[in-house]
Scaffold this motif. Structure first.
Motif, PDB file in Angstrom:
ATOM      1  N   PHE A  25       0.831  -1.194   0.000  1.00 51.48           N
ATOM      2  CA  PHE A  25       0.000   0.000   0.000  1.00 51.48           C
ATOM      3  C   PHE A  25       0.869   1.249   0.000  1.00 51.48           C
ATOM      4  CE2 PHE A  25      -2.294  -3.212   2.722  1.00 51.48           C
ATOM      5  CZ  PHE A  25      -3.029  -3.737   1.663  1.00 51.48           C
ATOM      6  N   THR A  26       2.015   1.150  -0.629  1.00 50.29           N
ATOM      7  CA  THR A  26       2.959   2.257  -0.698  1.00 50.29           C
ATOM      8  C   THR A  26       3.011   2.778  -2.128  1.00 50.29           C
ATOM      9  OG1 THR A  26       4.756   0.669  -1.067  1.00 50.29           O
ATOM     10  CG2 THR A  26       4.385   1.393   1.198  1.00 50.29           C
ATOM     11  N   GLU A  27       3.372   4.038  -2.280  1.00 50.32           N
ATOM     12  CA  GLU A  27       3.441   4.631  -3.614  1.00 50.32           C
ATOM     13  C   GLU A  27       4.405   3.839  -4.498  1.00 50.32           C
ATOM     14  OE1 GLU A  27       3.777   9.054  -5.579  1.00 50.32           O
ATOM     15  OE2 GLU A  27       4.707   8.731  -3.631  1.00 50.32           O
ATOM     16  N   ASP A  28       5.566   3.518  -3.976  1.00 50.28           N
ATOM     17  CA  ASP A  28       6.529   2.658  -4.656  1.00 50.28           C
ATOM     18  C   ASP A  28       6.457   1.295  -3.979  1.00 50.28           C
ATOM     19  OD1 ASP A  28       8.696   1.286  -5.715  1.00 50.28           O
ATOM     20  OD2 ASP A  28      10.207   2.573  -4.765  1.00 50.28           O
ATOM     21  N   PRO A  29       5.951   0.274  -4.661  1.00 51.42           N
ATOM     22  CA  PRO A  29       5.788  -1.033  -4.015  1.00 51.42           C
ATOM     23  C   PRO A  29       7.071  -1.583  -3.390  1.00 51.42           C
ATOM     24  CG  PRO A  29       4.678  -1.018  -6.131  1.00 51.42           C
ATOM     25  CD  PRO A  29       5.451   0.268  -6.034  1.00 51.42           C
ATOM     26  N   LEU A  30       8.219  -1.343  -4.016  1.00 49.21           N
ATOM     27  CA  LEU A  30       9.479  -1.877  -3.492  1.00 49.21           C
ATOM     28  C   LEU A  30       9.967  -1.129  -2.248  1.00 49.21           C
ATOM     29  CD1 LEU A  30      11.305  -2.623  -6.854  1.00 49.21           C
ATOM     30  CD2 LEU A  30      10.308  -4.272  -5.259  1.00 49.21           C
ATOM     31  N   ALA A  31       9.382   0.013  -1.936  1.00 49.54           N
ATOM     32  CA  ALA A  31       9.782   0.773  -0.746  1.00 49.54           C
ATOM     33  C   ALA A  31       9.539  -0.016   0.535  1.00 49.54           C
ATOM     34  CB  ALA A  31       9.029   2.100  -0.681  1.00 49.54           C
ATOM     35  N   VAL A  32       8.638  -0.980   0.487  1.00 55.68           N
ATOM     36  CA  VAL A  32       8.301  -1.764   1.678  1.00 55.68           C
ATOM     37  C   VAL A  32       9.527  -2.474   2.264  1.00 55.68           C
ATOM     38  CG1 VAL A  32       7.614  -3.911   0.519  1.00 55.68           C
ATOM     39  CG2 VAL A  32       6.473  -3.231   2.620  1.00 55.68           C
ATOM     40  N   GLY A  34      12.450  -1.233   2.554  1.00 59.57           N
ATOM     41  CA  GLY A  34      13.353  -0.285   3.195  1.00 59.57           C
ATOM     42  C   GLY A  34      12.917   0.185   4.572  1.00 59.57           C
ATOM     43  N   TYR A  35      11.798  -0.298   5.079  1.00 59.13           N
ATOM     44  CA  TYR A  35      11.286   0.165   6.362  1.00 59.13           C
ATOM     45  C   TYR A  35      11.805  -0.635   7.549  1.00 59.13           C
ATOM     46  CZ  TYR A  35       7.971   2.825   3.549  1.00 59.13           C
ATOM     47  OH  TYR A  35       7.400   3.686   2.648  1.00 59.13           O
ATOM     48  N   GLY A  36      12.634  -1.628   7.301  1.00 58.61           N
ATOM     49  CA  GLY A  36      13.110  -2.469   8.393  1.00 58.61           C
ATOM     50  C   GLY A  36      12.098  -3.555   8.676  1.00 58.61           C
ATOM     51  N   PRO A  37      12.176  -4.171   9.843  1.00 58.26           N
ATOM     52  CA  PRO A  37      11.224  -5.244  10.152  1.00 58.26           C
ATOM     53  C   PRO A  37       9.783  -4.747  10.115  1.00 58.26           C
ATOM     54  CG  PRO A  37      12.996  -5.190  11.760  1.00 58.26           C
ATOM     55  CD  PRO A  37      13.134  -3.956  10.916  1.00 58.26           C
ATOM     56  N   LEU A  38       8.927  -5.542   9.521  1.00 58.47           N
ATOM     57  CA  LEU A  38       7.500  -5.251   9.471  1.00 58.47           C
ATOM     58  C   LEU A  38       6.845  -6.014  10.604  1.00 58.47           C
ATOM     59  CD1 LEU A  38       7.141  -5.766   5.621  1.00 58.47           C
ATOM     60  CD2 LEU A  38       7.478  -3.607   6.834  1.00 58.47           C
ATOM     61  N   MET A  39       5.749  -5.500  11.137  1.00 56.82           N
ATOM     62  CA  MET A  39       5.138  -6.154  12.298  1.00 56.82           C
ATOM     63  C   MET A  39       3.630  -6.255  12.127  1.00 56.82           C
ATOM     64  SD  MET A  39       5.516  -3.111  15.063  1.00 56.82           S
ATOM     65  CE  MET A  39       5.073  -1.451  14.615  1.00 56.82           C
ATOM     66  N   GLU A  85       6.807   6.984  12.243  1.00 57.95           N
ATOM     67  CA  GLU A  85       8.022   7.776  12.059  1.00 57.95           C
ATOM     68  C   GLU A  85       8.976   7.207  11.008  1.00 57.95           C
ATOM     69  OE1 GLU A  85       8.053   5.409  15.862  1.00 57.95           O
ATOM     70  OE2 GLU A  85       6.773   6.984  15.102  1.00 57.95           O
ATOM     71  N   LYS A  86       8.765   5.972  10.577  1.00 54.78           N
ATOM     72  CA  LYS A  86       9.607   5.386   9.520  1.00 54.78           C
ATOM     73  C   LYS A  86       9.162   5.795   8.123  1.00 54.78           C
ATOM     74  CE  LYS A  86      11.712   1.609  11.807  1.00 54.78           C
ATOM     75  NZ  LYS A  86      12.686   0.625  11.469  1.00 54.78           N
ATOM     76  N   LEU A  87       7.978   6.360   8.019  1.00 55.37           N
ATOM     77  CA  LEU A  87       7.456   6.758   6.713  1.00 55.37           C
ATOM     78  C   LEU A  87       7.938   8.155   6.342  1.00 55.37           C
ATOM     79  CD1 LEU A  87       3.797   5.506   7.123  1.00 55.37           C
ATOM     80  CD2 LEU A  87       5.649   4.400   5.877  1.00 55.37           C
ATOM     81  N   PRO A  88       8.093   8.420   5.043  1.00 58.73           N
ATOM     82  CA  PRO A  88       8.525   9.764   4.633  1.00 58.73           C
ATOM     83  C   PRO A  88       7.439  10.800   4.901  1.00 58.73           C
ATOM     84  CG  PRO A  88       8.039   8.392   2.715  1.00 58.73           C
ATOM     85  CD  PRO A  88       7.926   7.509   3.918  1.00 58.73           C
ATOM     86  N   ALA A  89       7.857  12.028   5.046  1.00 57.94           N
ATOM     87  CA  ALA A  89       6.913  13.134   5.237  1.00 57.94           C
ATOM     88  C   ALA A  89       6.099  13.318   3.960  1.00 57.94           C
ATOM     89  CB  ALA A  89       7.662  14.416   5.571  1.00 57.94           C
ATOM     90  N   THR A  90       4.901  13.844   4.099  1.00 60.47           N
ATOM     91  CA  THR A  90       4.043  14.070   2.937  1.00 60.47           C
ATOM     92  C   THR A  90       4.190  15.506   2.446  1.00 60.47           C
ATOM     93  OG1 THR A  90       2.194  14.665   4.355  1.00 60.47           O
ATOM     94  CG2 THR A  90       2.339  12.368   3.673  1.00 60.47           C
ATOM     95  N   ASP A  91       3.843  15.718   1.189  1.00 62.64           N
ATOM     96  CA  ASP A  91       3.804  17.070   0.633  1.00 62.64           C
ATOM     97  C   ASP A  91       2.537  17.764   1.127  1.00 62.64           C
ATOM     98  OD1 ASP A  91       6.201  16.768  -0.760  1.00 62.64           O
ATOM     99  OD2 ASP A  91       5.202  16.027  -2.577  1.00 62.64           O
ATOM    100  N   ASP A  92       2.375  19.036   0.767  1.00 63.89           N
ATOM    101  CA  ASP A  92       1.247  19.826   1.256  1.00 63.89           C
ATOM    102  C   ASP A  92      -0.114  19.215   0.950  1.00 63.89           C
ATOM    103  OD1 ASP A  92       2.803  21.690   2.501  1.00 63.89           O
ATOM    104  OD2 ASP A  92       2.756  23.116   0.837  1.00 63.89           O
TER     105      ASP A  92
END
Length: 173
Positions: A25-32, A34-39, A85-92
């Protein structure tokens, strides 16, 4: 502390070596990866991605400690979360779905319409789902014309309703 954000859901087993289909459910599917362990939502279980590759409309992933198809089949349907806090900040004019869920929905004159209960996307754009105090939920396009204001600090979204929804009869010519 902010609740964790759902970034993926494990699907059916893929092959015999412990791989699974992974719906992100991420904009870039492969970004998942890079977030470290998923829980899991409750934090009771953690999953570390060992490998991932793109498939037609999902990813195929392997997790450390999952080596057989039998192990992979037991994971089907598990939602995977990361700390906010592991997710990137959003634009306006960008929002995480989780930021919108639960906000009060009001019309342009600040009259309550209900609460935001979901954001959907069936392929033709985002749809906001509003649950009024009584009656069926409203499904409206999440566009600047329909949702001109998102006020996260104020805990509300302003909805510009078409006449038909507000109760006025449409004019046919």
């Amino acid at each position: 502390m902010a609740p964790p954000i759902c970034v993926a859901r494990i699907g059916a087993a893929h092959g015999v070596r412990g791989a699974v289909k992974l719906w992100t459910f991420t904009e870039d599917p492969l970004a998942v990866q890079g977030y470290g362990p998923l829980m899991t939502k409750d934090g009771a279980r953690q999953f570390e991605i060992a490998g991932v590759r793109e498939a037609k409309d999902h990813l195929v992933a392997t997790f450390k400690g999952v080596a057989t198809r039998n192990d992979a089949e037991k994971l089907n349907g598990i939602e995977l979360y990361v700390p906010r806090e592991k997710l990137p900040a959003t634009d306006d004019d960008e929002y995480y779905h989780a930021d919108l869920i639960g906000l009060a929905a009001v019309n342009a004159t600040d009259e309550p319409l209900g609460r935001v209960i979901a954001i959907h996307n069936f392929g033709a754009g985002d749809i906001i789902e509003i649950a009024p105090p009584k009656g069926a939920t409203l499904l409206l396009p999440f566009t600047n014309a329909v949702v001109p204001t998102v006020d996260l600090a104020g805990g509300r979204v302003v909805i510009e309703l078409p006449q038909e929804i507000e109760g006025e009869e449409p004019t046919l010519t």
